[in-house]
Design a protein around this motif. Structure first.
Motif, PDB file in Angstrom:
ATOM      1  N   ILE A  44       0.878  -1.168   0.000  1.00 62.87           N
ATOM      2  CA  ILE A  44       0.000   0.000   0.000  1.00 62.87           C
ATOM      3  C   ILE A  44       0.914   1.215   0.000  1.00 62.87           C
ATOM      4  O   ILE A  44       1.775   1.365   0.877  1.00 62.87           O
ATOM      5  CB  ILE A  44      -0.920   0.004   1.236  1.00 62.87           C
ATOM      6  N   ASN A  45       0.757   2.070  -0.988  1.00 58.42           N
ATOM      7  CA  ASN A  45       1.625   3.231  -1.137  1.00 58.42           C
ATOM      8  C   ASN A  45       1.135   4.398  -0.279  1.00 58.42           C
ATOM      9  O   ASN A  45      -0.013   4.431   0.160  1.00 58.42           O
ATOM     10  CB  ASN A  45       1.699   3.630  -2.614  1.00 58.42           C
ATOM     11  N   SER A  46       2.022   5.371  -0.060  1.00 57.83           N
ATOM     12  CA  SER A  46       1.686   6.504   0.807  1.00 57.83           C
ATOM     13  C   SER A  46       0.542   7.351   0.263  1.00 57.83           C
ATOM     14  O   SER A  46      -0.149   8.025   1.018  1.00 57.83           O
ATOM     15  CB  SER A  46       2.927   7.381   1.019  1.00 57.83           C
ATOM     16  N   ASP A  47       0.305   7.312  -1.043  1.00 57.39           N
ATOM     17  CA  ASP A  47      -0.789   8.096  -1.626  1.00 57.39           C
ATOM     18  C   ASP A  47      -2.130   7.356  -1.583  1.00 57.39           C
ATOM     19  O   ASP A  47      -3.134   7.832  -2.099  1.00 57.39           O
ATOM     20  CB  ASP A  47      -0.454   8.502  -3.054  1.00 57.39           C
ATOM     21  N   GLY A  48      -2.156   6.155  -0.980  1.00 59.43           N
ATOM     22  CA  GLY A  48      -3.394   5.391  -0.876  1.00 59.43           C
ATOM     23  C   GLY A  48      -3.609   4.407  -2.006  1.00 59.43           C
ATOM     24  O   GLY A  48      -4.577   3.648  -1.987  1.00 59.43           O
ATOM     25  N   SER A  49      -2.718   4.414  -2.996  1.00 56.22           N
ATOM     26  CA  SER A  49      -2.833   3.441  -4.079  1.00 56.22           C
ATOM     27  C   SER A  49      -2.309   2.084  -3.609  1.00 56.22           C
ATOM     28  O   SER A  49      -1.587   1.997  -2.613  1.00 56.22           O
ATOM     29  CB  SER A  49      -2.046   3.915  -5.314  1.00 56.22           C
ATOM     30  N   VAL A  50      -2.689   1.035  -4.332  1.00 61.09           N
ATOM     31  CA  VAL A  50      -2.273  -0.324  -3.997  1.00 61.09           C
ATOM     32  C   VAL A  50      -1.550  -0.918  -5.196  1.00 61.09           C
ATOM     33  O   VAL A  50      -2.107  -0.986  -6.287  1.00 61.09           O
ATOM     34  CB  VAL A  50      -3.483  -1.197  -3.620  1.00 61.09           C
ATOM     35  N   SER A  51      -0.295  -1.322  -4.999  1.00 64.73           N
ATOM     36  CA  SER A  51       0.494  -1.951  -6.058  1.00 64.73           C
ATOM     37  C   SER A  51       0.624  -3.435  -5.755  1.00 64.73           C
ATOM     38  O   SER A  51       0.991  -3.818  -4.641  1.00 64.73           O
ATOM     39  CB  SER A  51       1.889  -1.323  -6.138  1.00 64.73           C
ATOM     40  N   LEU A  52       0.313  -4.263  -6.734  1.00 63.68           N
ATOM     41  CA  LEU A  52       0.439  -5.707  -6.592  1.00 63.68           C
ATOM     42  C   LEU A  52       1.461  -6.218  -7.588  1.00 63.68           C
ATOM     43  O   LEU A  52       1.495  -5.758  -8.746  1.00 63.68           O
ATOM     44  CB  LEU A  52      -0.920  -6.381  -6.818  1.00 63.68           C
ATOM     45  N   ASN A  53       2.299  -7.158  -7.165  1.00 59.82           N
ATOM     46  CA  ASN A  53       3.336  -7.651  -8.062  1.00 59.82           C
ATOM     47  C   ASN A  53       2.757  -8.642  -9.072  1.00 59.82           C
ATOM     48  O   ASN A  53       1.638  -9.135  -8.923  1.00 59.82           O
ATOM     49  CB  ASN A  53       4.525  -8.235  -7.281  1.00 59.82           C
ATOM     50  N   SER A  54       3.537  -8.925 -10.085  1.00 59.54           N
ATOM     51  CA  SER A  54       3.044  -9.721 -11.211  1.00 59.54           C
ATOM     52  C   SER A  54       2.638 -11.135 -10.809  1.00 59.54           C
ATOM     53  O   SER A  54       1.809 -11.757 -11.458  1.00 59.54           O
ATOM     54  CB  SER A  54       4.114  -9.789 -12.309  1.00 59.54           C
ATOM     55  N   GLY A  55       3.208 -11.647  -9.740  1.00 57.24           N
ATOM     56  CA  GLY A  55       2.858 -12.990  -9.294  1.00 57.24           C
ATOM     57  C   GLY A  55       1.541 -13.059  -8.539  1.00 57.24           C
ATOM     58  O   GLY A  55       1.020 -14.144  -8.277  1.00 57.24           O
ATOM     59  N   ALA A  56       0.978 -11.913  -8.197  1.00 58.06           N
ATOM     60  CA  ALA A  56      -0.256 -11.877  -7.409  1.00 58.06           C
ATOM     61  C   ALA A  56      -1.474 -11.872  -8.328  1.00 58.06           C
ATOM     62  O   ALA A  56      -2.344 -11.015  -8.242  1.00 58.06           O
ATOM     63  CB  ALA A  56      -0.246 -10.650  -6.502  1.00 58.06           C
ATOM     64  N   THR A  57      -1.560 -12.870  -9.198  1.00 54.15           N
ATOM     65  CA  THR A  57      -2.626 -12.883 -10.217  1.00 54.15           C
ATOM     66  C   THR A  57      -4.014 -13.004  -9.602  1.00 54.15           C
ATOM     67  O   THR A  57      -4.957 -12.336 -10.043  1.00 54.15           O
ATOM     68  CB  THR A  57      -2.395 -14.032 -11.211  1.00 54.15           C
ATOM     69  N   LYS A  58      -4.173 -13.819  -8.562  1.00 55.24           N
ATOM     70  CA  LYS A  58      -5.487 -13.975  -7.936  1.00 55.24           C
ATOM     71  C   LYS A  58      -5.907 -12.695  -7.217  1.00 55.24           C
ATOM     72  O   LYS A  58      -7.085 -12.310  -7.255  1.00 55.24           O
ATOM     73  CB  LYS A  58      -5.478 -15.145  -6.952  1.00 55.24           C
ATOM     74  N   SER A 108       2.595  -2.311 -15.478  1.00 54.94           N
ATOM     75  CA  SER A 108       3.954  -2.022 -15.952  1.00 54.94           C
ATOM     76  C   SER A 108       4.389  -3.132 -16.893  1.00 54.94           C
ATOM     77  O   SER A 108       3.712  -4.148 -17.044  1.00 54.94           O
ATOM     78  CB  SER A 108       4.910  -1.925 -14.767  1.00 54.94           C
ATOM     79  N   ASP A 109       5.536  -2.935 -17.522  1.00 55.53           N
ATOM     80  CA  ASP A 109       6.059  -3.945 -18.449  1.00 55.53           C
ATOM     81  C   ASP A 109       6.294  -5.288 -17.740  1.00 55.53           C
ATOM     82  O   ASP A 109       6.136  -6.347 -18.341  1.00 55.53           O
ATOM     83  CB  ASP A 109       7.372  -3.471 -19.075  1.00 55.53           C
ATOM     84  N   GLY A 110       6.646  -5.254 -16.466  1.00 56.61           N
ATOM     85  CA  GLY A 110       6.903  -6.491 -15.732  1.00 56.61           C
ATOM     86  C   GLY A 110       5.644  -7.197 -15.271  1.00 56.61           C
ATOM     87  O   GLY A 110       5.721  -8.269 -14.677  1.00 56.61           O
ATOM     88  N   GLY A 111       4.490  -6.616 -15.485  1.00 55.04           N
ATOM     89  CA  GLY A 111       3.239  -7.243 -15.085  1.00 55.04           C
ATOM     90  C   GLY A 111       2.715  -6.779 -13.737  1.00 55.04           C
ATOM     91  O   GLY A 111       1.663  -7.249 -13.288  1.00 55.04           O
ATOM     92  N   ASN A 112       3.424  -5.843 -13.099  1.00 56.20           N
ATOM     93  CA  ASN A 112       2.920  -5.308 -11.836  1.00 56.20           C
ATOM     94  C   ASN A 112       1.692  -4.447 -12.114  1.00 56.20           C
ATOM     95  O   ASN A 112       1.596  -3.791 -13.156  1.00 56.20           O
ATOM     96  CB  ASN A 112       3.993  -4.471 -11.136  1.00 56.20           C
TER      97      ASN A 112
END
Length: 202
Positions: free
Chosen positions: A141-155, A177-181
C-alpha cells in the motif's frame, strides 16, 4: 545446639562474642552474612553449622535479631519490585520491536475496489507491504493510498478487477507495468481495517 543456634535462639547470652577482629571481618562481609542468615530463617532449620562466619558476627546480641526483622521484609519487597521492573522492561522491549521491519507489526486489511463485490483480505506490515494467506509478499500500500500488486499476485489482481463476480469480467482496470505489476489508484480502491476473525485470501 551449635553456635549459630545459640546466637539466634538466646541472643542475650552471647554479647561477648564481638571483638575488634570480628567487627573488621563483618564490615567486609556483612552483605554475605545477612544473605546467609536470611536463607537460614527462610529454611526454618535454625541450624546452618556450615556457616563459618557466624561466630565472628558482630551484633550477635540483641541488635542482631532486630536488624534481621527489618532486613527480611525489606529484602522481600525490593526483590518483588525488581521482578516487576524486569517484567516491565521485557514488555517494553517487546513493544519496541513490533512494527520495525518487513513482516513486523502485521495487521489485517480489507481492500475494496470500484468493481464492488467481494473484498480482498490481506495482511499489511508496518512498512505497508502486503501478504496473502500463504504468507507470500504480494505488493504494498503506497503513501498516496494506491495499492500496487506484483506480477505474481494474479489472484489478488483478479479479485480487485472483478470483485469476484460470477462472470469474471474485469470492472476495474489497474495501471500495469512492463513487468506485469499492477497499480490500483487511490480513486479505484479503498483500504480499511480487516474484519474481526477474517481469514486472509489465497
Amino acid at each position: 545446639m551449635n553456635s549459630i543456634s545459640s546466637a539466634y535462639l538466646n541472643p542475650t547470652t552471647t554479647p561477648s562474642t564481638t571483638s575488634s577482629t570480628g567487627q573488621s571481618s563483618a564490615t567486609q562481609e556483612v552483605e554475605q552474612l545477612l544473605q546467609d542468615i536470611e536463607n537460614l530463617l527462610e529454611s526454618a532449620s535454625g541450624g546452618g553449622s556450615s556457616n563459618p562466619g557466624a561466630g565472628s558476627n558482630p551484633g550477635g546480641g540483641s541488635p542482631q535479631p532486630t536488624s534481621f526483622a527489618s532486613t527480611t521484609p525489606g529484602a522481600g519487597a525490593p526483590g518483588a519490585g525488581g521482578a516487576g521492573g524486569a517484567g516491565g522492561a521485557g514488555g517494553a522491549g517487546g513493544t519496541g520491536n513490533v512494527g520495525v521491519g518487513a513482516g513486523q507489526g502485521l495487521h489485517d486489511v480489507k481492500i475494496n475496489s470500484q468493481a464492488g463485490g467481494e473484498a480482498l483480505h490481506l495482511q499489511e506490515d508496518s512498512q505497508g507491504n502486503l501478504y496473502n494467506g500463504s504468507g507470500d509478499s504480494v505488493g504494498r500500500i503506497n503513501s498516496d493510498g494506491s495499492v500496487s500488486l506484483n506480477s505474481g499476485a494474479t489472484k489478488e489482481i483478479q479479485r480487485l478487477e472483478t470483485g469476484n463476480n460470477p462472470f469474471g469480467i474485469p470492472l476495474t482496470k489497474p495501471q500495469t507495468s512492463d513487468g506485469g505489476n499492477a497499480t490500483f489508484s487511490s480513486s479505484q480502491v479503498t483500504v480499511e481495517a480487516g474484519d474481526l476473525n477474517q481469514s486472509n485470501d489465497f
